[in-house]
Design a protein around this motif. Structure first.
Motif, PDB file in Angstrom:
ATOM      1  N   ALA A  84       1.304   4.052  -3.133  1.00 22.50           N
ATOM      2  CA  ALA A  84       1.074   5.491  -2.956  1.00 22.50           C
ATOM      3  C   ALA A  84       2.328   6.296  -3.288  1.00 22.50           C
ATOM      4  N   ALA A  85       3.476   5.864  -2.774  1.00 20.86           N
ATOM      5  CA  ALA A  85       4.714   6.617  -2.986  1.00 20.86           C
ATOM      6  C   ALA A  85       5.160   6.569  -4.447  1.00 20.86           C
TER       7      ALA A  85
ATOM      8  N   ARG B 201       0.836  -1.209   0.000  1.00 16.98           N
ATOM      9  CA  ARG B 201       0.000   0.000   0.000  1.00 16.98           C
ATOM     10  C   ARG B 201       0.870   1.258   0.000  1.00 16.98           C
ATOM     11  N   VAL B 202       1.891   1.274   0.855  1.00 18.83           N
ATOM     12  CA  VAL B 202       2.802   2.421   0.915  1.00 18.83           C
ATOM     13  C   VAL B 202       3.557   2.549  -0.405  1.00 18.83           C
TER      14      VAL B 202
ATOM     15  N   VAL C   3       3.532   3.288   7.718  1.00 14.45           N
ATOM     16  CA  VAL C   3       3.538   4.486   6.875  1.00 14.45           C
ATOM     17  C   VAL C   3       4.803   4.598   6.028  1.00 14.45           C
TER      18      VAL C   3
ATOM     19  N   HIS D 187       5.030   6.968   2.838  1.00 19.13           N
ATOM     20  CA  HIS D 187       3.729   7.338   2.266  1.00 19.13           C
ATOM     21  C   HIS D 187       3.686   8.861   2.106  1.00 19.13           C
TER      22      HIS D 187
END
Length: 165
Positions: A24-25, A20-21, A73, A94
Motif C-alpha cells: 500500500a505504501a 500488505r503495508v 499498520v 499504511h
C-alpha cells in the motif's frame, strides 16, 4: 488518534501484514515516480517472505511493527550500516494512517534499538520526488546532501538526511 497503538518486534506471523503495508505504501508513493511495474519488482524481491523471516531472526537488525487496535499498520527495520557508528532505518506507514504520529513513534523505537547497537548517527536517503518521505525526514532529520541513485534502471535525485541518535 482514535485508536490504540503499540510497537513490538516483528514475528513470523506478521510477514503477510508487513507485505500488505509495504504494498500500500510503496504504490501510493512510488507508482507515479518509478512506475507500478518497478514497484512490483521491488516488492517481490525486497519483501519476499524468506527475506523478512531472515530480518526477524537477526539480532543486529531491528524489525518492528506498529499496530492500531491490534492491526499492523506500519513497520520499520533498522541496523548499523557502518562500523564508524552510522545506522539507517526504513520506515513505512499504511497510507490510511499517514499523519497520525505512528512514524514518529517508530522512529523513537528505532533510535533505542540503534543506540543499543552503538549507532551514533542515522543516515538515510529519500528520493527527492517522494513528497511524503521528505516531509517526514525534514521534520525529524537534517538534510546534509543530495546525490543520484539508480532505481528501476533510471537515475533519480536523492536527498540525504542525518540525525544524531
Amino acid at each position: 488518534m482514535s485508536f490504540q497503538t503499540a510497537i513490538r518486534p516483528a514475528e513470523s506471523v506478521d510477514i503477510a501484514d508487513i507485505r500488505r503495508v509495504a504494498r500500500a505504501a510503496w504504490h501510493a508513493v512510488y507508482d507515479d515516480i518509478l512506475g507500478a511495474e518497478t514497484v512490483n519488482d521491488h516488492l517481490r524481491e525486497g519483501y519476499a517472505p524468506p527475506v523478512l523471516e531472515r530480518m526477524i531472526e537477526l539480532d543486529e537488525v531491528g524489525l518492528f511493527v506498529s499496530t492500531a487496535d491490534d492491526d499492523v499498520v506500519a513497520y520499520m527495520s533498522c541496523g548499523m550500516t557502518d562500523a564508524t557508528g552510522f545506522g539507517d532505518l526504513d520506515l513505512y506507514v499504511h497510507p490510511d494512517y499517514w499523519g497520525e504520529g505512528i512514524g514518529t513513534e517508530l522512529l523513537r523505537r528505532g533510535e533505542a534499538h540503534l543506540r543499543d547497537l552503538s549507532v551514533r548517527k542515522i543516515r538515510d536517503e529519500v528520493l527527492a520526488e517522494n513528497e511524503v518521505g521528505n516531509g517526514f525526514y525534514r521534520a525529524h532529520f537534517q538534510k546534509v546532501g543530495e546525490r543520484t541513485a539508480e532505481f528501476g534502471g533510471q537515475e533519480h535525485p536523492v536527498n540525504v538526511y542525518e540525525r544524531t541518535v
